[in-house]
Design a protein around this motif. Structure first.
Motif, PDB file in Angstrom:
ATOM      1  N   VAL A  88       0.848  -1.188   0.000  1.00 13.50           N
ATOM      2  CA  VAL A  88       0.000   0.000   0.000  1.00 13.50           C
ATOM      3  C   VAL A  88       0.880   1.233   0.000  1.00 13.50           C
ATOM      4  CG1 VAL A  88      -2.014  -0.954   1.177  1.00 13.50           C
ATOM      5  CG2 VAL A  88      -0.185   0.030   2.518  1.00 13.50           C
ATOM      6  N   SER A  89       0.382   2.279  -0.601  1.00 11.49           N
ATOM      7  CA  SER A  89       1.147   3.515  -0.587  1.00 11.49           C
ATOM      8  C   SER A  89       0.262   4.718  -0.336  1.00 11.49           C
ATOM      9  CB  SER A  89       1.885   3.702  -1.901  1.00 11.49           C
ATOM     10  OG  SER A  89       0.973   3.720  -2.962  1.00 11.49           O
ATOM     11  N   SER A  90      -1.014   4.535  -0.461  1.00  9.28           N
ATOM     12  CA  SER A  90      -1.934   5.638  -0.231  1.00  9.28           C
ATOM     13  C   SER A  90      -3.184   5.055   0.384  1.00  9.28           C
ATOM     14  CB  SER A  90      -2.263   6.326  -1.563  1.00  9.28           C
ATOM     15  OG  SER A  90      -2.927   5.439  -2.423  1.00  9.28           O
ATOM     16  N   ASP A  92      -5.988   4.487  -0.799  1.00  9.38           N
ATOM     17  CA  ASP A  92      -6.670   3.501  -1.625  1.00  9.38           C
ATOM     18  C   ASP A  92      -5.753   2.368  -2.082  1.00  9.38           C
ATOM     19  OD1 ASP A  92      -5.134   4.755  -3.523  1.00  9.38           O
ATOM     20  OD2 ASP A  92      -6.801   5.523  -4.682  1.00  9.38           O
ATOM     21  N   ARG A 112      -3.029   2.382  -3.974  1.00 12.05           N
ATOM     22  CA  ARG A 112      -2.402   2.448  -5.294  1.00 12.05           C
ATOM     23  C   ARG A 112      -1.041   3.125  -5.210  1.00 12.05           C
ATOM     24  NH1 ARG A 112      -6.237   5.172  -9.259  1.00 12.05           N
ATOM     25  NH2 ARG A 112      -6.628   6.520  -7.497  1.00 12.05           N
ATOM     26  N   PHE A 113      -0.190   2.765  -6.142  1.00 12.25           N
ATOM     27  CA  PHE A 113       1.186   3.264  -6.186  1.00 12.25           C
ATOM     28  C   PHE A 113       1.479   3.735  -7.595  1.00 12.25           C
ATOM     29  CE2 PHE A 113       5.617   2.102  -7.296  1.00 12.25           C
ATOM     30  CZ  PHE A 113       6.290   2.915  -6.420  1.00 12.25           C
ATOM     31  N   GLU A 114       2.058   4.910  -7.721  1.00 11.81           N
ATOM     32  CA  GLU A 114       2.389   5.475  -9.036  1.00 11.81           C
ATOM     33  C   GLU A 114       3.879   5.297  -9.286  1.00 11.81           C
ATOM     34  OE1 GLU A 114       2.324   6.590 -12.437  1.00 11.81           O
ATOM     35  OE2 GLU A 114       0.403   7.202 -11.592  1.00 11.81           O
ATOM     36  N   GLN A 157       3.996  -3.850  -6.372  1.00 11.74           N
ATOM     37  CA  GLN A 157       4.040  -2.614  -5.602  1.00 11.74           C
ATOM     38  C   GLN A 157       4.823  -2.847  -4.323  1.00 11.74           C
ATOM     39  OE1 GLN A 157       0.140  -1.130  -4.792  1.00 11.74           O
ATOM     40  NE2 GLN A 157      -0.378  -0.874  -6.935  1.00 11.74           N
ATOM     41  N   HIS A 183       4.266  -1.415   2.583  1.00 14.94           N
ATOM     42  CA  HIS A 183       4.269  -0.142   3.298  1.00 14.94           C
ATOM     43  C   HIS A 183       5.643   0.185   3.897  1.00 14.94           C
ATOM     44  CE1 HIS A 183       2.672   3.286   5.416  1.00 14.94           C
ATOM     45  NE2 HIS A 183       3.302   2.870   6.493  1.00 14.94           N
ATOM     46  N   ALA A 185       2.679  10.379   0.565  1.00 12.40           N
ATOM     47  CA  ALA A 185       1.635  10.742  -0.400  1.00 12.40           C
ATOM     48  C   ALA A 185       2.196  11.069  -1.775  1.00 12.40           C
ATOM     49  CB  ALA A 185       0.833  11.924   0.133  1.00 12.40           C
ATOM     50  N   ALA A 240       1.475   8.386  -4.381  1.00  9.27           N
ATOM     51  CA  ALA A 240       0.092   8.078  -4.740  1.00  9.27           C
ATOM     52  C   ALA A 240      -0.232   8.652  -6.114  1.00  9.27           C
ATOM     53  CB  ALA A 240      -0.848   8.653  -3.689  1.00  9.27           C
ATOM     54  N   HIS A 296       0.672  16.179  -5.949  1.00 13.41           N
ATOM     55  CA  HIS A 296       0.506  15.822  -4.545  1.00 13.41           C
ATOM     56  C   HIS A 296       1.413  16.663  -3.677  1.00 13.41           C
ATOM     57  CE1 HIS A 296      -2.308  12.532  -4.357  1.00 13.41           C
ATOM     58  NE2 HIS A 296      -1.824  12.123  -5.495  1.00 13.41           N
TER      59      HIS A 296
END
Length: 98
Positions: free
Chosen positions: A9-11, A13, A15-17, A55, A58, A73, A76, A81
């Motif tokens: 996890v990165s955000s 929701d 999602r990771f960019e 991804q 954490h 953030a 994300a 951001h």
């Protein structure tokens, strides 16, 4: 204390960019090996995430964030951001390099 082995996890929701990781790494002036050395994360994992294959978990994202000096953030999806200070950056072309 948060779980260090939690799901990727990165955000909020989850999602990771991957392009944000590439951007932050390049703005730091590091190649993947340098980022790996500074975080203890393998070069292969960094390459996979930058190529959108999986991804980071954490705790790995926290390591990336701390090493690169960006908030969690930042990774994300969506823009903008946060803002990166680029005043001290030096850009050079990698064109023609082997």
């Amino acid at each position: 204390m948060p779980r260090l082995d939690g799901p990727p996890v990165s955000s909020a929701d989850g999602r990771f960019e991957q392009f944000r990781l590439i951007q932050a790494r390049r703005l730091a002036g590091w190649d993947r090996a340098e980022l790996a050395a500074r975080t203890g994360i393998s070069v292969l994992d960094i390459m996979r995430w930058e190529c959108n294959i999986g991804q980071p978990r954490h705790y790995q994202l926290v390591k990336l964030s701390e090493a690169l000096g960006v908030p969690l953030a930042f990774f994300a999806p969506g823009r903008p951001h946060c803002r990166l200070d680029t005043s001290d950056l030096h850009w050079c072309s990698t064109e023609g390099r082997a």
